[in-house]
Design a protein around this motif. Structure first.
Motif, PDB file in Angstrom:
ATOM      1  N   THR A 254     -24.526 -93.975  -8.681  1.00  0.00           N
ATOM      2  CA  THR A 254     -25.228 -94.263  -7.427  1.00  0.00           C
ATOM      3  C   THR A 254     -24.328 -95.060  -6.490  1.00  0.00           C
ATOM      4  O   THR A 254     -24.276 -94.803  -5.279  1.00  0.00           O
ATOM      5  N   VAL A 255     -23.612 -96.028  -7.067  1.00  0.00           N
ATOM      6  CA  VAL A 255     -22.685 -96.834  -6.273  1.00  0.00           C
ATOM      7  C   VAL A 255     -21.569 -95.967  -5.697  1.00  0.00           C
ATOM      8  O   VAL A 255     -21.211 -96.077  -4.510  1.00  0.00           O
ATOM      9  N   VAL A 256     -21.013 -95.088  -6.536  1.00  0.00           N
ATOM     10  CA  VAL A 256     -19.946 -94.191  -6.074  1.00  0.00           C
ATOM     11  C   VAL A 256     -20.468 -93.265  -4.980  1.00  0.00           C
ATOM     12  O   VAL A 256     -19.779 -93.003  -3.986  1.00  0.00           O
ATOM     13  N   PHE A 257     -21.698 -92.783  -5.145  1.00  0.00           N
ATOM     14  CA  PHE A 257     -22.281 -91.900  -4.126  1.00  0.00           C
ATOM     15  C   PHE A 257     -22.440 -92.619  -2.791  1.00  0.00           C
ATOM     16  O   PHE A 257     -22.112 -92.063  -1.725  1.00  0.00           O
ATOM     17  N   SER A 343     -15.620 -87.455 -16.610  1.00  0.00           N
ATOM     18  CA  SER A 343     -15.441 -87.802 -15.196  1.00  0.00           C
ATOM     19  C   SER A 343     -16.460 -88.840 -14.764  1.00  0.00           C
ATOM     20  O   SER A 343     -17.465 -89.075 -15.435  1.00  0.00           O
ATOM     21  N   ILE A 344     -16.176 -89.467 -13.631  1.00  0.00           N
ATOM     22  CA  ILE A 344     -17.133 -90.317 -12.919  1.00  0.00           C
ATOM     23  C   ILE A 344     -17.663 -89.487 -11.753  1.00  0.00           C
ATOM     24  O   ILE A 344     -16.887 -88.990 -10.928  1.00  0.00           O
ATOM     25  N   ASP A 345     -18.972 -89.327 -11.681  1.00  0.00           N
ATOM     26  CA  ASP A 345     -19.571 -88.400 -10.727  1.00  0.00           C
ATOM     27  C   ASP A 345     -20.010 -89.099  -9.445  1.00  0.00           C
ATOM     28  O   ASP A 345     -20.340 -90.294  -9.437  1.00  0.00           O
ATOM     29  N   ILE A 346     -20.042 -88.301  -8.368  1.00  0.00           N
ATOM     30  CA  ILE A 346     -20.573 -88.759  -7.080  1.00  0.00           C
ATOM     31  C   ILE A 346     -22.061 -88.397  -7.058  1.00  0.00           C
ATOM     32  O   ILE A 346     -22.465 -87.374  -6.507  1.00  0.00           O
ATOM     33  N   GLY A 347     -22.879 -89.221  -7.680  1.00  0.00           N
ATOM     34  CA  GLY A 347     -24.284 -88.876  -7.793  1.00  0.00           C
ATOM     35  C   GLY A 347     -24.446 -87.579  -8.560  1.00  0.00           C
ATOM     36  O   GLY A 347     -24.031 -87.457  -9.713  1.00  0.00           O
ATOM     37  N   SER A 348     -25.039 -86.576  -7.898  1.00  0.00           N
ATOM     38  CA  SER A 348     -25.215 -85.249  -8.503  1.00  0.00           C
ATOM     39  C   SER A 348     -24.295 -84.217  -7.877  1.00  0.00           C
ATOM     40  O   SER A 348     -24.542 -83.012  -7.990  1.00  0.00           O
ATOM     41  N   PHE A 349     -23.224 -84.671  -7.223  1.00  0.00           N
ATOM     42  CA  PHE A 349     -22.368 -83.768  -6.447  1.00  0.00           C
ATOM     43  C   PHE A 349     -20.988 -83.569  -7.069  1.00  0.00           C
ATOM     44  O   PHE A 349     -20.029 -83.300  -6.359  1.00  0.00           O
ATOM     45  N   GLY A 350     -20.889 -83.704  -8.371  1.00  0.00           N
ATOM     46  CA  GLY A 350     -19.620 -83.421  -9.021  1.00  0.00           C
ATOM     47  C   GLY A 350     -18.752 -84.649  -9.172  1.00  0.00           C
ATOM     48  O   GLY A 350     -19.098 -85.755  -8.734  1.00  0.00           O
TER      49      GLY A 350
END
Length: 373
Positions: A254-257, A343-350
């Protein structure tokens, strides 16, 4: 993290009263954090109507505060406590049982992590010092040059906060409060960035160590025996690392997103201040911190993807052909699992990658061009 008021484990302090006072300190700091975007947002309509350049700077600070507040609250979860405890426990086991080569891999990543965190500390401290110095110097010039202070004139402050009272009347107290807020914010920024960087670098180091174990597992096979026991231990280590990264992903995605989503606007608003010639040095440092923060996050995430994909080649480099049939079947299953990258994801966007970070920088350039025109 202790100074930022977000440490949730036992405090390693010799005095009992510090542990009793710390929860009160943490509540006070959290109130300060929660008030930051609120006070900035409430003053934004007035600035937008009277001073668009100042409104742009206020918008930049609002956008920077929102993900910071989310990080501060996210890093106090049970998952974050698990990440810290798990990393410490694994490091203790490593120094007890690992060989010198594995220890050297870990120590190399520890050294890199320490240097990176010190660089973050120095850059954020420099930016905070510039902002504090700017507020103090501007206030001093105002009081010295304007002998007959008019009640209509607004006295300078480093942060464009809204107050429910006349800040001119209590200017010294308001300035002191803002300087303390800047110091607390600088501490919190260092805390969240060093925490996330440490988790990423620790994961990358564990992947490098696992590669070494995969490529050399045959050396631990006793003559006449098989490697099933050793392979099962490596499977457990791999699964534990996957579980660790999944928890890190749940904590940080969530933070990354948020950071990925609004980094372009943050950069554009800060660049507009530089173009307008307003607080150039402070805003240049601010732009540098945002860009380095985004690129470091993307590069660390990209490295996790790359190193996880290197597990399969490392396992194939071992003398698997000398193992018995049961070991070869287990190796085949492990090779299949290693084809799926971590991986570390951007929310639900890969996954977060360097390419995705560069797209944010390009978008920031486009925003700056449009807003400048």
């Amino acid at each position: 993290m202790t100074l930022a008021g977000i440490w949730k484990l036992d405090l390693p302090v010799p005095f009992e009263w510090i542990s009793q006072v710390y929860p009160i300190y943490s509540v006070v700091v959290h109130i300060v954090y929660a008030s930051l975007p609120l006070l900035l947002t409430m003053n934004f309509p007035y600035l937008l109507e009277n001073d668009p350049i100042e409104a742009t700077e206020s918008l930049s600070k609002i956008l920077y505060c929102v993900p910071l507040i989310v990080k501060l609250f996210s890093f106090q979860s049970e998952n974050s406590k698990y990440l810290i405890i798990g990393a410490n426990a694994e490091e203790a086991r490593l120094y007890q049982n690992a060989d010198n080569f594995v220890k050297s891999i870990h120590e190399m990543h520890v050294l890199y992590c320490n240097r990176l965190n010190k660089l973050i500390l120095m850059s954020v401290a420099f930016a905070g010092f510039l902002l504090c110095e700017l507020g103090i110097v501007d206030s001093y010039k105002f009081h010295k040059l304007v002998k007959n202070e008019s009640k209509i004139m607004v006295k300078p402050l480093p942060l464009p906060f809204w107050y429910p009272f006349n800040e001119n009347k209590y200017h010294v107290w308001v300035l002191t409060e803002q300087l303390l807020t800047i110091v607390w914010c600088a501490i919190s920024i260092v805390s969240v960035h060093t925490f996330s960087n440490s988790v990423f670098i620790y994961t990358r180091g564990q992947l490098k160590i696992l590669q070494s174990h995969f490529s050399n597992f045959h050396k631990n096979i006793v003559d006449g025996g098989n490697g099933v026991v050793g392979l099962k231990e490596l499977c457990v280590k791999h699964q534990n690392l996957i579980a660790y990264l999944n928890i890190a992903n749940q904590t940080l995605k969530t933070v990354v997103f948020l950071e990925y989503g609004i980094s372009s606007i943050m950069l554009a608003t800060a660049l507009l201040q530089v173009i307008a010639g307003k607080n150039v040095i402070t805003n240049v440092v601010h732009v540098s911190v945002i860009i380095s923060q985004l690129l470091l996050l993307a590069w660390s995430s990209d490295e996790i993807v790359t190193q996880s994909l290197q597990l399969a080649p490392a396992l194939y480099q071992s003398k698997w052909y000398e193992c018995d049939r049961e070991s070869r079947i287990l190796i085949r299953i492990m090779l299949m699992r290693c084809q799926k990258p971590l991986s570390i994801d951007i929310g639900s966007f890969g996954p977060m990658t360097v390419r995705s970070a560069m797209s944010r920088l390009k978008l920031a350039y486009s925003y700056t061009s449009v807003m400048t025109n």
